[in-house]
Design an enzyme around this catalytic site. Structure first.
Site, PDB file in Angstrom:
ATOM      1  N   LYS A   1       0.941  -1.152  -0.131  1.00  0.00           N
ATOM      2  CA  LYS A   1       0.260  -0.029  -0.102  1.00  0.00           C
ATOM      3  C   LYS A   1       1.000   1.231   0.043  1.00  0.00           C
ATOM      4  CE  LYS A   1      -3.774  -1.921   2.230  1.00  0.00           C
ATOM      5  NZ  LYS A   1      -4.566  -1.565   1.895  1.00  0.00           N
TER       6      LYS A   1
ATOM      7  N   ARG B   1     -10.612 -11.317   1.822  1.00  0.00           N
ATOM      8  CA  ARG B   1     -11.681 -12.539   0.470  1.00  0.00           C
ATOM      9  C   ARG B   1     -10.759 -13.655   1.370  1.00  0.00           C
ATOM     10  NH1 ARG B   1     -11.925  -9.470  -4.908  1.00  0.00           N
ATOM     11  NH2 ARG B   1     -11.245  -7.277  -3.153  1.00  0.00           N
TER      12      ARG B   1
HETATM   13  N1  BES Z   1      -8.601  -3.607   4.419  1.00  0.00           N
HETATM   14  C1  BES Z   1      -8.421  -2.733   2.894  1.00  0.00           C
HETATM   15  C2  BES Z   1      -9.427  -2.222   2.193  1.00  0.00           C
HETATM   16  C3  BES Z   1      -9.747  -0.934   3.365  1.00  0.00           C
HETATM   17  C4  BES Z   1      -9.358   0.423   2.749  1.00  0.00           C
HETATM   18  C5  BES Z   1     -10.237  -1.059   4.377  1.00  0.00           C
HETATM   19  C6  BES Z   1      -8.953   1.227   3.407  1.00  0.00           C
HETATM   20  C7  BES Z   1     -10.385   0.096   5.535  1.00  0.00           C
HETATM   21  C8  BES Z   1      -9.074   1.643   3.990  1.00  0.00           C
HETATM   22  C9  BES Z   1      -8.432  -4.771   1.925  1.00  0.00           C
HETATM   23  O1  BES Z   1      -7.739  -5.509   2.201  1.00  0.00           O
HETATM   24  C10 BES Z   1      -7.777  -3.968   0.014  1.00  0.00           C
HETATM   25  O2  BES Z   1      -6.792  -3.471   0.814  1.00  0.00           O
HETATM   26  N2  BES Z   1      -8.557  -3.650  -0.448  1.00  0.00           N
HETATM   27  C11 BES Z   1      -8.188  -3.698  -1.723  1.00  0.00           C
HETATM   28  C12 BES Z   1      -8.821  -4.997  -2.668  1.00  0.00           C
HETATM   29  C13 BES Z   1      -8.343  -4.697  -3.949  1.00  0.00           C
HETATM   30  C14 BES Z   1      -6.495  -4.843  -4.239  1.00  0.00           C
HETATM   31  C15 BES Z   1      -8.834  -5.100  -5.367  1.00  0.00           C
HETATM   32  C16 BES Z   1      -8.412  -2.325  -1.841  1.00  0.00           C
HETATM   33  O3  BES Z   1      -9.855  -2.074  -1.847  1.00  0.00           O
HETATM   34  O4  BES Z   1      -7.767  -1.994  -2.154  1.00  0.00           O
HETATM   35 MN    MN Z   2      -5.701  -4.881   2.210  1.00  0.00          MN
END
Ligand code: BES
Ligand code: MN
Ligand code: ZN
Length: 500
Positions: free
Chosen positions: A279, A353
């Site tokens: 990230k 997931r």
């Molecule tokens: N934990 C994150 C989602 C999230 C982001 C929750 C910001 C709260 C605040 C999740 O694991 C994630 O990173 N999801 C990705 C999925 C994508 C790679 C398909 C996302 O939402 O960017």
């Molecule tokens: Mn994630």
């Protein structure tokens, strides 16, 4: 903050502050009217002078009122009487606790449950007051080097009641206190930084909770046991971390032994770096909150145990840390889930997931009555619904309606989203049975569609709480405790708990 009840004449009852209300049209609440008569029109004079216009948020403090035993009166703005509603009432209660924090009174007498809140009854209003006052004084202080002074001086809140309403008030008070406990625990767990709140820490908390209540039994699965069960998807997420993954299971046996349980499943990523699909740095620190789903099912379980609800409830937390390392999953890796389905990990940041799918396969052995999973699953959910509603997905309309009703009642609201098959092709993979990401479009939906492939055997709902479970930002950040209120309301309804 302690809560109690007091009955008797509010004019003569001693308190350091008696809380009454005034509507926008100048009409006083019944107790305010009594105080006004006893003080020979003191309150009406204050209203006539324009010191309050009765708007929600306008609360005025009055001192040494003649003819009244309490040392202070807090005259609270109730808003428009004919536009009263549950959410207006809640806004009002939140403004009251904010005001009380700045007043030196240690003990207060609250009469606000008699004021209008649309269709909501006394039980509901009493619960809201207690839940919102408790939430209003919450602060996460465990990490301060020097323990800060409590930011509220109020130690005791007495709810004004009478003979007729005493039982209902006590009932609401009992339920609300248990809910407030669950919400506070969920916030504490959510706020605890990831160097402390690891999967092992969560497991220890669960063991402790299990010991505290006779109705609870706790079981922890370690990585070896999960490997034996074939949880290749779950295990892949924690593989890059020095912290071992844990699957945490708590059973509450409040119903008949054979009653099928309601199962709550929580995403417990104790920190989500994104893994090799790292990230960006700017807001990565918010990912301490990626276990808020787990924190909330844990909080709900605390409330269930505290109230000893006459139903069976099972909680499962899928706990892991998502780190980049030489052992971490690479984009393009393919893993086998407990269900036998294989998954191509195109993005290691779509890890929620991956842990949930194996937890959702595991729980089918409990023959659940219903299953609700709770997860900070997608950033896309925040884009779609912001921080007002959690996204609801369900493979069963009755379950969706029951969850929606619980959300409306608790004001911990959800909005139903589609799980249509037309979205499923976005998860197609060249080599595996599915990919773990579905592309840029409809990110919250395709995440739910992924989970739906593992939940065909039972009535299931998924709550994406990425936008609702915590507030981001610098000094303002914090876990909200959502959706503990919704989950508990859903379970109170299933248990037929008397709510009037
Ligand atoms: N934990 C994150 C989602 C999230 C982001 C929750 C910001 C709260 C605040 C999740 O694991 C994630 O990173 N999801 C990705 C999925 C994508 C790679 C398909 C996302 O939402 O960017
Ligand atoms: Mn994630
Ligand atoms: Zn995540």
């Amino acid at each position: 903050m302690e809560f109690g009840t007091k009955s008797g004449n509010p004019v003569k009852t001693r308190s350091q502050c008696i809380i009454v209300g005034v509507y926008e049209d100048g009409q006083l609440s019944p107790t305010a009217e009594l105080l006004d008569t006893a003080s020979k029109g003191y309150l009406k004079k204050v209203v006539a002078r324009g010191d309050t216009d009765g708007k929600i948020g306008q609360n005025v403090l009055l001192h040494d009122i003649p003819g009244i035993s309490s040392t202070r009166i807090l005259l609270v703005g109730l808003g428009k009487k004919d536009a009263a509603s549950g959410s207006k009432f809640s806004q009002m209660a939140q403004s009251v606790i904010a005001t009380l924090k700045n007043i030196p009174a240690k003990q207060v007498l609250c009469s606000l449950a008699e004021t209008e809140a649309g269709d909501n009854n006394l039980y509901w209003k009493t619960r809201k007051i207690v839940e919102l006052f408790s939430a209003g004084i919450y602060a996460y202080t465990d990490m301060r080097g020097t323990p800060p002074k409590p930011h509220s001086k109020v130690e005791k809140v007495d709810l004004l009641t009478d003979k007729k309403n005493h039982t209902i008030t006590r009932r609401a008070l009992k339920d609300a206190k248990a809910i407030a406990l669950g919400v506070a625990i969920a916030k504490d767990l959510g706020n605890t930084p990831s160097n402390i709140c690891t999967p092992t820490y969560l497991a220890k908390q669960a063991i402790q909770l299990g010991k505290a209540y006779a109705s609870l039994t706790t079981k922890i699965l370690d990585e070896k046991e999960m490997a034996k069960l074939g949880m290749g998807s779950f295990l892949s997420v924690g593989h890059g971390s020095a912290e071992p993954s844990k699957m945490i299971i708590i059973h509450h046996k409040g119903g008949k032994p054979k009653d099928p349980p309601h199962v709550l499943v929580g995403k417990g990523i104790t920190f989500d770096t994104g893994g090799i699909s790292l990230k960006p740095a700017a807001t990565m620190y918010e990912m301490i909150y990626d276990m808020c789903g787990a924190a909330c099912v844990f909080g709900a379980m605390k409330t269930v145990a505290e109230l000893n609800l006459p139903i069976n409830v099972t909680m499962v937390i899928a706990a892991a840390e998502n780190m980049p390392s030489e052992r971490a999953s690479r984009p393009g890796d393919i893993v086998k889930s407990m269900s036998g389905q294989t998954i191509e990990i195109l993005n290691t940041d779509a890890e929620g997931r991956l842990v949930l799918c194996d937890a959702l396969t595991y729980i089918s052995r409990f023959k659940p009555a219903t299953v609700i999973d709770v997860a900070t699953l997608t950033g896309a959910c925040i884009m779609a619904l912001g921080s007002v509603a959690s996204a609801l997905y369900a493979n069963d309309d009755t379950l969706a309606e029951n969850i929606n009703a619980a959300g409306e009642n608790s004001l911990d609201r959800v909005w139903r989203m589609p799980l249509w098959d037309e979205y499923q092709p976005q998860l197609n993979s060249a080599f595996a049975d599915m990919a773990n990401v579905g592309g840029r479009e409809a990110g919250s939906v395709t995440a739910a569609c992924f989970l739906a492939r593992f939940t065909k055997k039972y009535r299931w709902a998924h709550l994406d709480v990425a936008g609702t479970a915590f507030r981001g930002g610098g000094a303002q950040k914090g876990a909200t405790g959502r959706p503990v209120g919704l989950l508990v309301q859903y379970l109170l309804d299933r248990a037929n708990v008397k709510q009037h």
